[in-house]
Design an enzyme around this catalytic site. Structure first.
Site, short mmCIF file in Angstrom:
data_model
loop_
_atom_site.label_atom_id
_atom_site.label_comp_id
_atom_site.label_asym_id
_atom_site.label_seq_id
_atom_site.Cartn_x
_atom_site.Cartn_y
_atom_site.Cartn_z
N ASP A 143 12.20 8.97 117.61
CA ASP A 143 11.59 10.05 116.82
C ASP A 143 10.86 9.46 115.63
O ASP A 143 11.29 8.48 115.04
CB ASP A 143 12.65 11.05 116.36
N CYS A 162 5.32 25.54 116.69
CA CYS A 162 6.47 26.04 115.94
C CYS A 162 6.13 26.17 114.47
O CYS A 162 6.77 26.92 113.73
CB CYS A 162 7.65 25.09 116.12
#
Ligand SMILES: [Zn+2]
Length: 330
Positions: free
Chosen positions: A47, A176
């Site tokens: 990530d 999002c």
């Protein structure tokens, strides 16, 4: 082991298996949690981002102290997961998966799980998986809607068969950051995704559904479609891996609402020295072992030890480039 679909033999296989989760937002965090609790022996989490308070509504692996410490998600996830199950190996990798590092970061696994939030990275994973002959599981969620599909090279349709064919069902162009996302949908999608992962890793591929599953938890609409392979597919038939070859990889990319990521320079930064140098000229310099953050005017810059940076407060690549050059040098 009591569950007939897995059994003692399947559990032994899970322990010997290796899964890589790319992206540790809501879906990635939930998936990594389930994999580690299920006893998948080697879990790698890649990530590029750090934990923020607004993540906590849906990203179930993180808490307020992670946000307070602005920990990279890969680091926070590794710590939490090792506390959950110390008998498996968990490795957090703070990196932005790109054509330049995919062949280094991805090969060491049996299966890749999609926890990303953008199609560029998904196509990169798809290219890599088709080339290497590895299965991967596409998953996405936004608003109250989500979907997942298991992709096995040569056996099922791939992401390019699905999307480049103009037959994606519903484009996930909203993000999002613009329309929000409900916790229940991302956790539902991650659960579907990990159920498929357990079938593959336990050697029970006959139980795979080979369908595109989608669901809207607000309207309660559910769909399951069989996706045909495209006989002309760029990726899985013609083996044209343009995303992996890194054609036109942008060096500055939008990332979320009002943020850009600068990743044109890969270099090791000495964060304590940088913090010392910046303190007199910018505001709110904060630093931990993994990143450094400061404010300047209306902007907030977060710099990672590998030279990558995220600028909040502007979508303008020129502003990002200029601030990067001004405070971090070239
Ligand atoms: Zn294909």
């Amino acid at each position: 082991m009591l569950f007939a679909g897995i059994g003692a033999e399947g559990q032994r296989r899970l322990l010997a298996s290796r899964a890589t989760v790319v992206g540790c937002g809501a879906i990635g965090a939930a998936a990594a949690n389930l994999l580690v609790r299920a006893g998948v022996g080697h879990v790698t989490i890649i990530d590029r981002d750090f934990v923020e308070p607004s993540n906590l509504q849906r990203q179930t692996l993180f808490d307020e102290s992670d946000a307070q410490d602005t920990l990279p998600k890969a680091v926070a996830a590794e710590r939490k997961l090792l506390a959950i199950n110390s008998s498996v190996k968990v490795r957090g990798v703070v990196a932005d998966l790109s054509p330049g590092n995919a062949e280094k970061l991805l090969p060491d696994c049996d299966l890749i799980l999609d926890g990303t939030d953008n199609f560029e990275t998904r196509f990169l994973i798809n290219d890599f998986a088709m080339k290497a002959g590895l299965p991967w599981i596409y998953a996405a969620g936004v608003s109250s809607y989500g979907l997942t599909m298991t992709i096995r090279p040569g056996l099922t349709a791939c992401l390019a068969c699905l999307v480049e064919n103009g037959d994606s069902g519903r484009a996930l162009e909203e993000t999002c950051d613009t329309v929000g996302v409900l916790g229940p949908i991302v956790n539902l999608v991650a659960s579907w995704q990990v159920a498929e992962a357990l079938k593959i890793l336990a050697g029970r591929t006959e139980a795979l559904h080979d369908r595109l599953l989608s669901c809207d938890v607000w309207s309660s609409h559910m769909q399951s479609i069989r996706v045909a392979r495209n006989p002309q597919c760029r990726a899985c038939v013609r083996r044209d891996f343009s995303y992996l070859d890194g054609e036109a990889q942008p060096q500055i990319t939008l990332c979320g609402r009002d943020s850009v990521q600068i990743h044109e320079r890969s270099r090791a930064l000495d964060l304590p020295t940088l913090a010392f140098r910046l303190r007199p000229v910018v505001q709110d310099v904060r630093q931990n072992d993994f990143l450094l953050r400061f404010r300047v005017a209306l902007y907030e810059m977060t710099v990672f030890a590998d030279g990558r940076a995220i600028l909040k407060g502007s979508k303008d690549p020129a502003v990002a480039r200029s601030l990067y050059a001004r405070y971090l040098g070239t």
